[in-house]
Design an enzyme around this catalytic site. Structure first.
Site, PDB file in Angstrom:
ATOM      1  N   ASP A 291     -23.827 -17.725  14.945  1.00 31.97           N
ATOM      2  CA  ASP A 291     -23.059 -17.508  13.706  1.00 31.97           C
ATOM      3  C   ASP A 291     -23.936 -18.376  12.392  1.00 31.97           C
ATOM      4  O   ASP A 291     -23.532 -18.443  11.408  1.00 31.97           O
ATOM      5  CB  ASP A 291     -21.846 -17.788  13.291  1.00 31.97           C
ATOM      6  CG  ASP A 291     -20.850 -16.515  13.393  1.00 31.97           C
ATOM      7  OD1 ASP A 291     -21.599 -15.325  13.752  1.00 31.97           O
ATOM      8  OD2 ASP A 291     -19.740 -16.434  13.164  1.00 31.97           O
ATOM      9  N   ASP A 350     -18.022 -23.728  24.403  1.00 31.52           N
ATOM     10  CA  ASP A 350     -18.322 -24.070  22.998  1.00 31.52           C
ATOM     11  C   ASP A 350     -20.023 -24.459  23.108  1.00 31.52           C
ATOM     12  O   ASP A 350     -20.314 -24.862  24.368  1.00 31.52           O
ATOM     13  CB  ASP A 350     -17.562 -25.180  22.242  1.00 31.52           C
ATOM     14  CG  ASP A 350     -16.314 -24.744  21.779  1.00 31.52           C
ATOM     15  OD1 ASP A 350     -16.185 -23.295  21.794  1.00 31.52           O
ATOM     16  OD2 ASP A 350     -15.307 -25.305  21.471  1.00 31.52           O
ATOM     17  N   ASP A 352     -21.336 -27.402  22.577  1.00 30.94           N
ATOM     18  CA  ASP A 352     -21.568 -28.628  23.091  1.00 30.94           C
ATOM     19  C   ASP A 352     -21.195 -28.815  24.610  1.00 30.94           C
ATOM     20  O   ASP A 352     -21.153 -30.068  25.069  1.00 30.94           O
ATOM     21  CB  ASP A 352     -20.878 -29.768  22.473  1.00 30.94           C
ATOM     22  CG  ASP A 352     -19.440 -29.754  22.449  1.00 30.94           C
ATOM     23  OD1 ASP A 352     -19.107 -28.641  22.185  1.00 30.94           O
ATOM     24  OD2 ASP A 352     -18.955 -30.822  22.317  1.00 30.94           O
ATOM     25  N   ASP A 444      -7.594 -19.826  19.837  1.00 35.26           N
ATOM     26  CA  ASP A 444      -7.384 -19.872  21.451  1.00 35.26           C
ATOM     27  C   ASP A 444      -5.921 -20.139  21.668  1.00 35.26           C
ATOM     28  O   ASP A 444      -5.320 -19.582  22.693  1.00 35.26           O
ATOM     29  CB  ASP A 444      -8.052 -21.174  21.768  1.00 35.26           C
ATOM     30  CG  ASP A 444      -7.921 -22.580  20.891  1.00 35.26           C
ATOM     31  OD1 ASP A 444      -6.944 -22.419  19.825  1.00 35.26           O
ATOM     32  OD2 ASP A 444      -8.817 -23.610  21.041  1.00 35.26           O
TER      33      ASP A 444
END
Length: 711
Positions: A291, A350, A352, A444
């Protein structure tokens, strides 16, 4: 028989003490300290033997005494010099630390950067800051009034109020002075009007505090029971991790998703980690959901994906033109692809996060023969947990969250909040629960609650870890915590009717409404901020309303000890942790209010800043790859490489780091320090120390002296 000289005689044989003086690694010197010799110990023993049994001493007595005296004087001189040198070094280090602290404070004040320049919602924050400033100015005025009354002989506390004397002083005929009349009026106003509501609010917060402390104690007891009985989830079939074979050949179709947005620092390591997952190539598809609005970042990520495609990895790059809904919108868009129907499970990471190659082999088998299992969640581990004080304090919170909260709820309730990453979902569970929705910033938790209401079960694996990165600057951590505490309140407002109407047991409804949302998401930041940052300082100026010492000291210390049990190596940080958690309560309280009343900042999503820290395994792989890249390289190639490095350094040079001054934290620091001065007048020891150190903690955070600087 040889004489025995005791433990001190044995110590003399351990070696010769030395002092090493080192100015730098190439310039050092060593001075040997002359230790006591054996004859120094033989003299008193022989003298005792001679005195008792008529023995003879060959060496003259005066000579021996002089020698012992000279040796002892020399040794004492060396010891005193060493201690003086150590004390001077300690004073020098303290002085340099104070100078550096003063310099840092001066730079922050001179820079003039405050959190109002980049606040989540200036209007909301300004109202909240105005309330804090009102409390601050009132406390300063009351402190001046109380100090003047103290020096005029007024020493009233809650235990020795002489109400008849006060009422007599308010009589104009009995006034001895204007100040005495005003102060007696003020005390009566405190007794009749201010103390009762303040004490009532304090008692409510104390009850909430005790309930929340009992909840943590019960969770810790549940964790202890799990460890004692060695309870853990069991998969119906396990995969041989060494050989890569499985008894039943259970390798379902798995979709792997990495949502990211302007993640230039970490995209390479996360993509490399998922492309190294040990799973049949025909059974896995990797989606990079980018994104990013930065064209350079987009091109870099796309090139990385193309590189892995050439290596034979089944990986796709997706970029949305219309970027609505933040992460939830990104995931929802990816799940609408036509080929998703061919896959049974989806693993989400994610940008990281760096899963180990055996991640899928250790999580997916739990789904076999368990049709009601909707989610398998892995634990997080951190590559930078020892980077600075801020990351160490975060580790304490997250270790308790995973080791205690997630594990206990997973074992006994089969439900917990999805952490948004490092988890594997059954796609059928996502679809039956309504899929990803863009209505909150905690998508989430939203999907986890809806899946629980539809009867799906969750499994938490405490022994499966996925590496990630902790925010290293206070600014990044503060924004992350704002989103994590405003989102649940948005979700609570939206989900409450569905929870009440859901066809689940009363116990599950109670757990969701009271324990999951109210107690752990609303009550905790409310009482933490109200009790320790507002009520406690106010009780110093209204001593008729009081907080007992066990609320100020003993219960917080016990709760902090419970929090730190899952991370025993962090025990030295128990006091900074207690103070920092109370300091963070201002951010969490503000976020909770924003989410509960649907204020503007509740819907703002700020991507947590990452630095691209690598784990030890990544560093080792880089070392292994380096010779392969340089093997066969010529001198011109090395010169070109050096030139590229120089250009990169020049490009990065203009980027300066800065810190912000956080106005709300600073205002609360002065409020607490003002209240600590007032507590000295009433000689409240525990209250004074708590207010003093808590005020210093707010001061350090307000000046952004914790964590790393930010670009």
């Amino acid at each position: 028989m040889a004489p025995s000289f005791g433990w001190w005689a044995k110590e003399s044989h351990r070696g010769t003490p030395v002092v090493v003086k080192m100015e730098n690694p190439n310039n050092w010197s060593m001075v040997e300290l002359e230790g006591p010799a054996e004859e120094d110990f033989l003299y008193p023993a022989a003298a005792a033997a001679g005195g008792g049994g008529g023995g003879d001493i060959s060496m003259p007595t005066n000579y021996r005494r002089e020698k012992v005296r000279n040796k002892n004087a020399k040794q004492l001189t060396w010891v005193l010099l060493l201690k003086a040198h150590k004390a001077a070094g300690c004073l020098t280090s303290i002085g340099s630390a104070l100078l550096s602290l003063g310099s840092a404070v001066r730079r922050r004040v001179a820079a003039g950067r405050t959190d109002t320049n980049a606040s989540e919602n200036p209007a909301v924050n300004s109202r909240f800051f105005t309330c804090i400033k009102v409390f601050l100015w009132l406390s300063v005025l009351m402190l001046g009034f109380e100090v003047a009354a103290y020096y005029k002989g007024w020493h009233f506390t809650a235990s020795d109020l002489q109400l008849e004397y006060l009422y007599a002083l308010t009589d104009p005929l009995a006034v001895k002075g204007v100040f005495d009349w005003l102060y007696s009026k003020w005390v009566l106003v405190r007794v009749d009007y201010l103390a009762p509501p303040l004490q009532f609010l304090a008692n409510v917060c104390i009850i909430l505090f005790i309930i929340q402390s009992l909840d943590k104690l019960i969770l810790c007891l549940g964790c202890f029971w799990i460890r004692l009985r060695r309870i853990k989830p069991v998969a119906s079939e396990t995969i041989d991790l060494e050989s890569g074979e499985e008894g039943g050949g259970y390798f379902p179709m798995v979709l792997v998703q990495i949502p990211m947005c302007n993640e230039r620092e970490v995209y390479q390591q996360s993509i490399a980690a998922v492309c190294s997952l040990d799973w049949p190539k025909s059974k896995i598809l990797i989606q990079i959901l980018d994104d990013s609005d930065d064209p350079i970042t987009r091109s870099l990520i796309k090139e990385e994906v193309q590189k892995w495609q050439k290596e034979g990895v089944n990986i796709l790059y997706r970029h949305r033109v219309i970027r609505d809904g933040y992460k939830a919108g990104n995931l929802k868009s990816a799940m609408n692809c036509s080929y998703v129907k061919d896959y049974e499970f989806v693993a989400i990471f994610d940008a990281d996060f760096q899963p180990m190659p055996d991640f899928l082999k250790r999580t997916v088998p739990y789904f076999k023969d368990n049709e009601k299992l909707g989610l398998v969640q892995a634990r997080w581990s951190f590559v930078n947990q020892d980077e600075n004080l801020l990351t160490r304090l975060q580790l304490i919170n997250l270790a308790f969250h995973f080791e205690v909260e997630q594990q206990v709820n997973g074992i006994f309730l089969n439900f917990f909040g999805f952490n948004g990453t490092a988890g594997v979902w059954r796609i059928k569970a996502l679809e039956e629960s309504g899929g990803w929705l863009e209505r909150t910033t905690v998508e989430d938790m939203d999907i986890a609650v809806r899946a629980h209401l539809h009867g799906w079960k969750f499994v938490f694996l405490n022994d499966v870890e996925c590496e990630c990165e902790l925010p290293e600057s206070y600014e990044a951590y503060r924004k992350q915590q704002h989103r994590w505490h405003s989102g649940p309140m948005q979700l609570f407002r939206l989900c409450l009717p569905d929870i009440i109407k859901a066809k689940i047991s009363v116990w599950k409804k109670f757990n969701l409404i009271f324990l999951f949302f109210l107690l752990r998401k609303l009550i905790l930041p409310f009482y933490s901020f109200t009790l320790f940052c507002i009520i406690l300082p106010m009780t110093m100026f209204v001593p008729e309303a009081s907080l007992p010492s066990w609320i100020v000291c003993y219960i917080p210390a016990t709760v902090s000890l419970l929090n730190i049990l899952p991370a025993p190596k962090s025990f030295p940080f128990i006091i900074p942790y207690l103070l920092f958690e109370n300091t963070m309560s201002v951010t969490k309280f503000n976020a909770m209010i924003s989410g509960l009343f649907q204020l503007g900042s509740a819907y703002e999503w700020v991507v947590t800043k990452k630095l691209g820290r690598s784990s030890e395994g990544d560093l080792a792989s880089l070392v292994d790859e380096k010779p392969k890249q340089l093997r066969g390289a010529s001198v011109p190639d090395l010169d070109e490489l050096r030139e590229e490095i120089k250009q990169k350094e020049k490009k990065d040079a203009p980027k300066k780091k800065h810190n912000r001054i956080y106005t709300k934290e600073l205002a609360l620091a002065f409020l607490l320090l003002t209240a600590s001065v007032r507590s000295l007048l009433s000689a409240q020891g525990i209250h004074f120390y708590f207010l003093l150190f808590q005020g210093i903690s707010f001061l350090l955070v307000g000046l952004d002296l914790i964590g790393e600087q930010v670009n």
